[in-house]
Each structure stands twice: as structure tokens, then as C-alpha cells.
Design a protein around this motif. Structure first.
Motif, short mmCIF file in Angstrom:
data_model
loop_
_atom_site.label_atom_id
_atom_site.label_comp_id
_atom_site.label_asym_id
_atom_site.label_seq_id
_atom_site.Cartn_x
_atom_site.Cartn_y
_atom_site.Cartn_z
N SER A 87 105.67 57.83 -24.63
CA SER A 87 105.02 58.60 -25.66
C SER A 87 103.71 57.91 -26.04
CB SER A 87 106.02 58.40 -26.88
OG SER A 87 106.07 56.91 -27.12
N SER A 88 103.13 58.54 -26.77
CA SER A 88 101.55 58.04 -27.25
C SER A 88 101.59 58.71 -28.72
CB SER A 88 100.65 58.68 -26.65
OG SER A 88 100.26 59.96 -26.78
N PRO A 89 100.55 58.09 -29.64
CA PRO A 89 100.25 58.60 -31.04
C PRO A 89 100.13 60.02 -31.21
CG PRO A 89 99.19 56.10 -30.67
CD PRO A 89 99.75 56.92 -29.22
N GLU A 90 99.59 60.61 -30.04
CA GLU A 90 99.19 62.03 -30.32
C GLU A 90 100.49 62.89 -29.64
OE1 GLU A 90 95.55 62.50 -28.14
OE2 GLU A 90 94.45 61.37 -29.59
N GLY A 91 101.52 62.31 -29.25
CA GLY A 91 102.66 63.06 -28.69
C GLY A 91 102.50 63.43 -27.46
N PHE A 92 101.28 62.84 -26.63
CA PHE A 92 101.13 63.04 -25.07
C PHE A 92 101.82 61.98 -24.20
CE2 PHE A 92 98.00 65.74 -26.92
CZ PHE A 92 97.71 66.73 -26.20
N VAL A 93 102.27 62.44 -23.24
CA VAL A 93 102.65 61.29 -22.23
C VAL A 93 101.57 60.92 -21.22
CG1 VAL A 93 103.90 60.97 -20.05
CG2 VAL A 93 104.90 62.44 -21.99
N VAL A 94 101.35 59.53 -21.39
CA VAL A 94 99.97 58.90 -20.87
C VAL A 94 100.10 58.45 -19.37
CG1 VAL A 94 98.12 57.21 -21.12
CG2 VAL A 94 99.25 58.31 -23.08
N ARG A 95 99.43 58.85 -18.52
CA ARG A 95 99.43 58.45 -17.15
C ARG A 95 98.13 57.74 -16.71
NH1 ARG A 95 102.31 63.55 -13.76
NH2 ARG A 95 104.23 63.12 -14.56
N ASN A 96 98.25 56.72 -15.93
CA ASN A 96 97.04 56.04 -15.39
C ASN A 96 96.98 56.11 -13.72
OD1 ASN A 96 95.40 54.81 -17.73
ND2 ASN A 96 97.50 54.05 -18.03
N LEU A 97 96.30 57.05 -13.19
CA LEU A 97 96.16 57.09 -11.80
C LEU A 97 94.77 56.79 -11.16
CD1 LEU A 97 98.06 60.83 -11.65
CD2 LEU A 97 98.94 58.49 -11.45
N ALA A 98 95.06 56.37 -9.93
CA ALA A 98 93.70 56.21 -8.94
C ALA A 98 94.05 56.83 -7.67
CB ALA A 98 93.36 54.62 -9.04
N PHE A 99 92.86 57.41 -7.11
CA PHE A 99 93.01 57.94 -6.05
C PHE A 99 91.79 57.49 -5.18
CE2 PHE A 99 94.61 60.77 -9.28
CZ PHE A 99 96.03 61.12 -8.60
N ASN A 100 91.98 57.49 -3.55
CA ASN A 100 90.92 57.32 -2.89
C ASN A 100 89.84 58.10 -2.64
OD1 ASN A 100 92.31 54.81 -1.94
ND2 ASN A 100 93.19 55.61 -0.19
N LEU A 101 88.64 57.93 -2.46
CA LEU A 101 87.54 58.47 -2.19
C LEU A 101 87.63 59.24 -1.30
CD1 LEU A 101 84.46 58.91 -2.88
CD2 LEU A 101 83.90 57.43 -1.02
N GLY A 102 87.38 61.00 -1.30
CA GLY A 102 87.44 61.76 -0.34
C GLY A 102 88.69 62.49 -0.33
N SER A 103 89.71 61.96 -1.00
CA SER A 103 91.17 62.29 -0.87
C SER A 103 91.31 63.80 -1.61
CB SER A 103 92.28 61.61 -1.29
OG SER A 103 91.97 61.40 -2.61
N GLU A 104 92.18 64.55 -1.20
CA GLU A 104 92.74 65.90 -1.87
C GLU A 104 93.46 65.49 -3.00
OE1 GLU A 104 91.46 69.12 -1.07
OE2 GLU A 104 90.01 67.67 0.41
N VAL A 105 93.30 65.65 -4.28
CA VAL A 105 93.93 65.41 -5.38
C VAL A 105 94.66 66.34 -6.02
CG1 VAL A 105 94.03 64.32 -7.61
CG2 VAL A 105 92.55 63.13 -5.85
#
Length: 312
Positions: free
Chosen positions: A38-56
């Protein structure tokens, strides 16, 4: 001493092959995932990192299009903000125009596709989806993972002490460096304007330390393993920094050429001034007899001056 050693240091450049991943199969080269329910705005928060040049591929709901009413992605990047959306009535909206697109899996689940992920795609992705009986809201912080562009290690003298230096340049996030032997070490981390980091670790060599077997280990999330470097001993007897010697030789040769050209140019200007300087006019009545002789002397003097310049 330090400048000469750095000038001749051997840089180990390492490049990694960019990964290409299939759609929404859990193989997006994600490095880290931190989710909160949960978050104050009611959104589920995610933190993601992806490799340079990858298909996301980013998803924010497990509902199929038969259940969905619409989905909207609001994207905030460093250089712009844009929106991509789609409804079950067939209406679509793409204000990004940078290759991102909404796609469906084989099971008809929606996801946002980002081709050839780069530093320009780093930002905050807010997804709002509405389906029959409810809605899903996600706030996804997307970052990039880039391996260091170059690695190097060497020995140098500082304050009359031998120091081992290990350096990793151009990574995101910053790389971590450790040494194979204990000692008094320190690390300095600097960031560029684009958010890429350079890390330099320095280890002071104690008396009796075995520098022949000394190495540094560099770790980074972009790599599956680590990189081991052995410092280059630029201080051993007989080492000649040929690159620096060549640079100095070229500079000296260029300076000599410029000095020679300047001297010749100065001499030619003096000769030109001699040729164009006014001479005493002969009597009017003898012009026809004197003029051919004066022209002949002037041509001879000019030829002599030019010949002398070529051999001085």
C-alpha cells in the motif's frame, strides 16, 4: 611520476552483450524488486531495475481484456511526460511516440512494452486499470543497470609510499571494490551528469606485503560474477613509458617546425620590403638609358635574395 604512470597505464575495457528477452515471461532482466502492499495514494509501489539494451515488459494487472474496461499508463521521464492508454471499445491513445506500446500476452493480459531499454526510459510509470468489479493502481519506479565501461589497476607512489589503485568507470549503480589482502584502503565515488558512477579504491602497501599476488575484485549487479584485476607494476626496473616519450617527441618536433617556419617567413618579408622600397629617381632625360639597367639590377637582387633564403 603519477602523470607518467597514468599516461602509460593499460586500461582493461570490458563490454557486455546486451540481453534480449521474450514478452512477459518473467525474464525481463530485472535486478531488484521491492514492492509494498500500500501507499498513501492507494497505489501499489514497485522499484525495478533493468539492464541496458534489454526488452522490458511492465504489467499492472492480472486481468484479461475480456474483463478489462481500460488501462492507462502515465509516464514521467527525465525529459518529458506522456501517456499511453487503451479501452475495450477499441480506443487507443499514445502521446509518447518513442517506441513504447501496449501489448497482450497469449493469455490476453495487457502489458507495456519498452524496446531497447536505455537511460532515457528511466522514470516513474503510473498504471491505472479498471475492470469489471474493481481496479488496479501501480506506481513503478524504473531504473537502469549499466556495467562499468572500463576497469584498470596499477601501482603508484604517493607521499613516498607505494599505493595500489583499482578503478571502475561508468557504471550504474556504482561498483564495489575489495582487495585480496587486508590493509589501509579507501574508496572515492564520483557521479557524472548522467548518473553514471566512477569508483576508485586505493590500498596503501604495508612493509613486507606480497604485491606480486595482490589483486582487486570488482562487483556489479550487471554481471553474474565478479571481475578480478592484478595491478600493473609500472615501477619495476626497465619500464619505459613509450607513449609519453612519443608525445613529447611529437611536441618538440612540431615546435621546431613552427620556429623554422617563423624564421623563414620573417626573412621573406624583409626581402619583400627591400624590393618595394623607393629608390632615388634618375634624371628625366636619362630615363630610357637608366631604366633597363635598374630593372635588371632589381631582378638580380630579387633572385639572389630568394636563393639565399632557400639555403639559410
Amino acid at each position: 611520476m603519477k602523470d607518467m604512470m597514468i599516461c602509460a597505464a593499460i586500461i582493461f575495457s570490458l563490454s557486455e552483450a546486451w540481453s534480449q528477452d521474450p514478452a512477459l515471461s518473467g525474464t525481463n532482466q530485472s535486478i531488484s524488486v521491492n514492492s509494498s502492499t500500500s501507499s498513501p495514494e492507494g497505489f501499489v509501489v514497485r522499484n525495478l531495475a533493468f539492464n541496458l539494451g534489454s526488452e522490458v515488459n511492465l504489467d499492472c494487472s492480472n486481468k484479461t481484456w475480456n474483463e478489462m474496461m481500460f488501462v492507462t499508463w502515465t509516464i514521467k521521464l527525465k525529459n518529458k511526460e506522456c501517456r499511453i492508454g487503451y479501452s475495450n471499445e477499441g480506443l487507443s491513445d499514445d502521446l509518447c511516440n518513442d517506441g513504447k506500446s501496449l501489448r497482450n500476452t497469449t493469455s490476453a493480459k495487457s502489458y507495456l512494452h519498452i524496446p531497447n531499454f536505455s537511460n532515457n526510459d528511466v522514470g516513474v510509470y503510473k498504471c491505472e486499470s479498471v475492470y469489471t468489479g474493481g481496479n488496479d493502481n501501480y506506481l513503478i519506479h524504473v531504473n537502469i543497470t549499466v556495467g562499468p565501461s572500463s576497469l584498470s589497476a596499477w601501482f603508484e607512489f604517493k607521499d613516498n609510499k607505494m599505493v595500489a589503485v583499482c578503478k571502475a568507470e561508468g557504471g550504474k549503480p556504482a561498483a564495489s571494490i575489495s582487495w585480496s589482502q587486508p590493509g589501509n584502503s579507501s574508496s572515492v565515488e564520483t557521479a557524472s551528469s548522467h548518473g553514471f558512477f566512477t569508483v576508485e579504491s586505493r590500498l596503501e602497501l604495508l612493509e613486507g606485503m606480497d604485491k606480486e599476488n595482490l589483486s582487486c575484485a570488482i562487483r556489479h549487479p550487471y554481471w553474474k560474477g565478479l571481475r578480478i584485476l592484478t595491478p600493473i607494476n609500472l615501477l619495476k626496473k626497465g619500464y619505459i613509458p613509450w607513449l609519453c616519450i612519443l608525445i613529447v617527441a611529437v611536441i618538440m618536433l612540431l615546435a621546431g617546425f613552427l620556429l623554422f617556419a617563423h624564421k623563414k617567413l620573417k626573412t621573406l618579408r624583409r626581402c619583400q620590403q627591400t624590393e618595394t622600397s623607393p629608390s632615388k629617381s634618375p634624371p628625366t632625360g636619362d630615363v630610357e638609358e637608366v631604366e633597363p639597367y635598374a630593372s635588371y639590377v632589381q631582378r638580380v637582387n630579387s633572385i639572389y635574395c630568394s636563393s639565399a633564403d632557400l639555403f639559410t
